[in-house]
Motif scaffolding. Structure first.
Motif, PDB file in Angstrom:
ATOM      1  N   TRP A  16       0.741  -1.200   0.141  1.00 43.79           N
ATOM      2  CA  TRP A  16      -0.035  -0.041  -0.144  1.00 43.79           C
ATOM      3  C   TRP A  16       0.885   1.342   0.185  1.00 43.79           C
ATOM      4  N   HIS A  17       1.941   1.032   0.767  1.00 49.26           N
ATOM      5  CA  HIS A  17       3.054   2.540   1.182  1.00 49.26           C
ATOM      6  C   HIS A  17       3.480   2.621  -0.626  1.00 49.26           C
ATOM      7  N   ARG A  18       3.917   1.526  -1.203  1.00 47.03           N
ATOM      8  CA  ARG A  18       4.454   1.817  -2.616  1.00 47.03           C
ATOM      9  C   ARG A  18       3.689   2.292  -3.498  1.00 47.03           C
ATOM     10  N   TRP A  19       2.363   1.534  -3.335  1.00 51.66           N
ATOM     11  CA  TRP A  19       1.274   2.059  -4.534  1.00 51.66           C
ATOM     12  C   TRP A  19       0.765   3.674  -4.253  1.00 51.66           C
ATOM     13  N   THR A  20       0.716   3.996  -2.956  1.00 48.49           N
ATOM     14  CA  THR A  20       0.570   5.423  -2.942  1.00 48.49           C
ATOM     15  C   THR A  20       1.683   6.439  -3.180  1.00 48.49           C
ATOM     16  N   LEU A  21       2.951   6.026  -2.989  1.00 51.08           N
ATOM     17  CA  LEU A  21       3.909   6.779  -3.446  1.00 51.08           C
ATOM     18  C   LEU A  21       3.977   6.790  -5.285  1.00 51.08           C
ATOM     19  N   GLU A  22       3.687   5.845  -5.687  1.00 54.50           N
ATOM     20  CA  GLU A  22       3.510   5.884  -7.082  1.00 54.50           C
ATOM     21  C   GLU A  22       2.521   6.660  -7.735  1.00 54.50           C
ATOM     22  N   LYS A  23       1.271   6.702  -6.910  1.00 53.00           N
ATOM     23  CA  LYS A  23       0.320   7.513  -7.228  1.00 53.00           C
ATOM     24  C   LYS A  23       0.483   8.966  -7.000  1.00 53.00           C
ATOM     25  N   GLY A  72       3.471  10.012  -7.813  1.00 54.10           N
ATOM     26  CA  GLY A  72       4.211  10.258  -9.290  1.00 54.10           C
ATOM     27  C   GLY A  72       5.900   9.862  -8.975  1.00 54.10           C
ATOM     28  N   TYR A  73       5.922   9.136  -7.856  1.00 55.28           N
ATOM     29  CA  TYR A  73       7.467   8.389  -7.648  1.00 55.28           C
ATOM     30  C   TYR A  73       7.537   6.961  -8.551  1.00 55.28           C
ATOM     31  N   VAL A  74       8.780   6.917  -8.973  1.00 54.20           N
ATOM     32  CA  VAL A  74       9.008   5.800  -9.789  1.00 54.20           C
ATOM     33  C   VAL A  74       9.919   5.048  -9.181  1.00 54.20           C
ATOM     34  N   VAL A  75      10.227   3.649  -9.455  1.00 53.73           N
ATOM     35  CA  VAL A  75      11.061   2.957  -8.798  1.00 53.73           C
ATOM     36  C   VAL A  75      12.338   3.243  -9.685  1.00 53.73           C
ATOM     37  N   MET A  76      13.374   3.170  -8.906  1.00 53.02           N
ATOM     38  CA  MET A  76      14.780   3.650  -9.469  1.00 53.02           C
ATOM     39  C   MET A  76      15.428   2.172  -9.844  1.00 53.02           C
ATOM     40  N   GLN A  77      16.189   2.544 -10.755  1.00 49.08           N
ATOM     41  CA  GLN A  77      16.958   1.207 -11.561  1.00 49.08           C
ATOM     42  C   GLN A  77      18.049   0.743 -10.419  1.00 49.08           C
ATOM     43  N   GLN A  78      18.087  -0.342 -10.324  1.00 52.66           N
ATOM     44  CA  GLN A  78      19.163  -1.063  -9.449  1.00 52.66           C
ATOM     45  C   GLN A  78      20.442  -0.912 -10.268  1.00 52.66           C
ATOM     46  N   THR A  79      21.650  -0.480  -9.480  1.00 53.74           N
ATOM     47  CA  THR A  79      22.918  -0.774 -10.341  1.00 53.74           C
ATOM     48  C   THR A  79      23.382  -2.165  -9.766  1.00 53.74           C
TER      49      THR A  79
END
Length: 105
Positions: free
Chosen positions: A85-92, A94-101
């Protein structure tokens, strides 16, 4: 140890870390945990469900026992789904998942 997912709002330096897996904070603190994450809809839903389950315990022994079991199940469900739910809220927002190095391998 739970893995973490990092989210960032495009064009900004603000990075938020979200754990994966079970959320002990959501299980133990419920709507207070959701409020601390600024998840307002989840806060009000969790507070409403918790209030209804608490009030059901005031009606009698049998309903009180059922309310207790439902409260425990609701807490476990919040723990299982809290980080999602926390991730979904952040994505709503405008946050996007950062690419892992290529770490560690």
């Amino acid at each position: 140890m739970a893995e973490r997912i990092y989210l960032q709002r495009p064009g900004q330096d603000d990075v938020v870390s979200v754990a994966t897996g079970f959320s002990w904070g959501a299980l133990l603190l419920g709507f207070v945990w959701a409020m601390s994450k600024r998840m307002w809809f989840a806060t009000f839903v969790m507070l409403g469900v918790s209030t209804i389950l608490f009030l059901s315990g005031l009606w009698g022994d049998t309903i009180g026992t059922i309310g207790l079991v439902l409260s425990v199940l609701f807490g476990v469900a919040c723990g299982v789904y809290g980080n999602q739910w926390h991730r979904w809220t952040l994505e709503k927002r405008g946050y996007v998942v950062m690419q892992q190095t290529g770490e560690g391998k």
